[in-house]
Write a protein that holds these residues in place. Structure first.
Motif, mmCIF file in Angstrom:
data_model
loop_
_atom_site.group_PDB
_atom_site.id
_atom_site.type_symbol
_atom_site.label_atom_id
_atom_site.label_comp_id
_atom_site.label_asym_id
_atom_site.label_seq_id
_atom_site.Cartn_x
_atom_site.Cartn_y
_atom_site.Cartn_z
ATOM 1 N N ARG A 202 0.980 -1.234 -0.165
ATOM 2 C CA ARG A 202 0.112 -0.055 -0.011
ATOM 3 C C ARG A 202 0.845 1.140 -0.189
ATOM 4 O O ARG A 202 0.509 2.445 -0.821
ATOM 5 N N THR A 203 1.980 1.408 0.725
ATOM 6 C CA THR A 203 3.042 2.153 0.943
ATOM 7 C C THR A 203 3.648 2.554 -0.532
ATOM 8 O O THR A 203 3.735 3.732 -0.962
ATOM 9 N N ARG A 204 3.971 1.398 -1.009
ATOM 10 C CA ARG A 204 4.567 1.613 -2.344
ATOM 11 C C ARG A 204 3.538 2.335 -3.345
ATOM 12 O O ARG A 204 4.128 3.098 -4.150
ATOM 13 N N GLN A 205 2.496 2.033 -3.338
ATOM 14 C CA GLN A 205 1.603 2.425 -4.301
ATOM 15 C C GLN A 205 1.317 3.831 -4.111
ATOM 16 O O GLN A 205 1.205 4.656 -5.124
ATOM 17 N N ARG A 206 1.233 4.188 -2.893
ATOM 18 C CA ARG A 206 1.111 5.706 -2.432
ATOM 19 C C ARG A 206 2.326 6.556 -2.861
ATOM 20 O O ARG A 206 2.040 7.534 -3.302
ATOM 21 N N LEU A 207 3.543 5.971 -3.022
ATOM 22 C CA LEU A 207 4.716 6.729 -3.300
ATOM 23 C C LEU A 207 4.914 6.753 -4.649
ATOM 24 O O LEU A 207 5.905 7.298 -5.224
ATOM 25 N N ALA A 208 4.304 5.769 -5.692
ATOM 26 C CA ALA A 208 4.675 5.325 -6.823
ATOM 27 C C ALA A 208 4.892 6.784 -7.738
ATOM 28 O O ALA A 208 5.510 6.729 -8.617
ATOM 29 N N GLY A 209 3.657 7.474 -7.569
ATOM 30 C CA GLY A 209 3.837 8.769 -8.484
ATOM 31 C C GLY A 209 5.247 9.445 -8.540
ATOM 32 O O GLY A 209 5.684 9.914 -9.562
ATOM 33 N N SER A 210 5.351 10.053 -7.386
ATOM 34 C CA SER A 210 6.879 10.791 -7.290
ATOM 35 C C SER A 210 7.973 10.089 -7.515
ATOM 36 O O SER A 210 8.688 10.570 -8.081
ATOM 37 N N ARG A 211 8.079 8.641 -7.228
ATOM 38 C CA ARG A 211 9.049 7.917 -7.694
ATOM 39 C C ARG A 211 9.150 7.920 -9.176
ATOM 40 O O ARG A 211 10.396 7.912 -9.633
ATOM 41 N N MET A 212 8.305 7.531 -9.910
ATOM 42 C CA MET A 212 8.380 7.607 -11.270
ATOM 43 C C MET A 212 8.735 8.574 -11.911
ATOM 44 O O MET A 212 9.689 8.720 -12.585
ATOM 45 N N ALA A 213 8.494 9.674 -11.454
ATOM 46 C CA ALA A 213 8.740 11.132 -11.768
ATOM 47 C C ALA A 213 10.378 11.472 -11.386
ATOM 48 O O ALA A 213 11.006 11.892 -12.496
ATOM 49 N N ARG A 214 10.664 10.958 -10.442
ATOM 50 C CA ARG A 214 11.918 11.139 -10.070
ATOM 51 C C ARG A 214 13.008 10.285 -10.838
ATOM 52 O O ARG A 214 14.138 10.678 -11.197
ATOM 53 N N GLN A 215 12.335 9.069 -11.036
ATOM 54 C CA GLN A 215 13.473 8.053 -11.890
ATOM 55 C C GLN A 215 13.637 8.756 -13.341
ATOM 56 O O GLN A 215 14.620 8.493 -13.712
ATOM 57 N N ALA A 216 12.564 9.317 -13.949
ATOM 58 C CA ALA A 216 12.662 9.900 -15.341
ATOM 59 C C ALA A 216 13.708 11.093 -15.229
ATOM 60 O O ALA A 216 14.542 11.379 -16.175
ATOM 61 N N ILE A 217 13.669 11.787 -14.123
ATOM 62 C CA ILE A 217 14.481 13.083 -14.143
ATOM 63 C C ILE A 217 15.859 12.605 -13.736
ATOM 64 O O ILE A 217 16.906 12.942 -14.595
ATOM 65 N N ILE A 218 16.099 11.541 -13.077
ATOM 66 C CA ILE A 218 17.511 10.920 -12.784
ATOM 67 C C ILE A 218 18.043 10.272 -14.014
ATOM 68 O O ILE A 218 19.245 10.380 -14.476
ATOM 69 N N ALA A 219 16.968 9.726 -14.901
ATOM 70 C CA ALA A 219 17.531 9.110 -16.135
ATOM 71 C C ALA A 219 17.980 10.099 -17.065
ATOM 72 O O ALA A 219 19.093 10.102 -17.797
#
Length: 229
Positions: A202-219
């Motif tokens: 549940r927590t990973r799902q809650r944080l998924a949006g920010s993590r995906m955006a961050r992953q794209a920026i770091i890439a």
């Protein structure tokens, strides 16, 4: 001698990342604590708490301790040349260079983590190696004059650790006692390895949006670095 602290106060900051160490630093004898941003207009935290920067990048005095908190607003900072320039400038002469939670990613984007042990929120720990850091789980991780803290509530432990390094254990313990910091959490799910499978999912799902955006920026940052080599 007055110790001068500066904490980055930016839109989308996780307020406890900032206010927890702020409370500790401001409780120290002979301390001067600044909230620093591009201007002094109020900013709104990730949880909608309004905060008031006290000085600007241009007017900020040299800091003994620079601290970068985390939060969803970190994503924008990773590609903000003004922010990264300010962090690098202050870090070059600061006694301690520090972060709480995902603020360490900003230190990484500023080129300050290469070859250094560092930590961050558990959901972003794997991003640190993209900045040349040695990802090291922990509540507070020190490597020379670099101090990085884990997620959100670690800011209190971090603040006390910094005070102890600056003024000794007795001063840090006096602040701890004055704040009655004696945590006894009602649940024991504050780390992924202690949480149930259901809570972790549940927590990973809650944080998924920010993590995906961050992953794209770091890439993008990685691609730009490789392109410049």
């Amino acid at each position: 001698m007055t110790i001068r602290f500066g904490l980055l106060a930016f839109p989308g900051v996780q307020q406890l990342d900032l206010t927890a160490p702020y409370e500790v630093f401001a409780s120290m004898d002979d301390a001067e604590v600044h909230l620093v941003w591009k201007d002094t207009s109020p900013i709104v935290s990730a949880t909608k708490l309004a905060l008031q920067p006290t000085t600007t990048f241009a007017e900020c005095p040299p800091l003994d301790v620079i601290c970068v908190p985390g939060g969803v607003g970190v994503n924008t900072l990773l590609e903000d040349a003004d922010v990264l320039s300010f962090v690098r400038k202050q870090a070059a002469q600061a006694r301690f260079v520090t972060s709480v939670c995902t603020g360490s990613l900003v230190l990484g984007a500023a080129g300050l983590l290469k070859g250094k042990k560092a930590t961050t929120h558990w959901n972003a720990l794997d991003f640190l190696e993209n900045f040349g850091a040695v990802a090291t789980p922990g509540r507070v991780v020190r490597d020379g004059n670099l101090f990085t803290a884990g997620g959100v509530t670690a800011g209190i432990d971090f603040g006390l650790t910094i005070v102890a390094a600056l003024r000794g254990r007795e001063e840090a313990e006096a602040i701890q006692l004055s704040l009655e910091y004696a945590p006894e959490p009602p649940f024991h799910s504050g780390l992924p390895e202690k949480a149930s499978v259901e809570v972790l999912g549940r927590t990973r799902q809650r944080l998924a949006g920010s993590r995906m955006a961050r992953q794209a920026i770091i890439a993008r940052l990685a691609a730009a670095r490789h392109g410049a080599e």
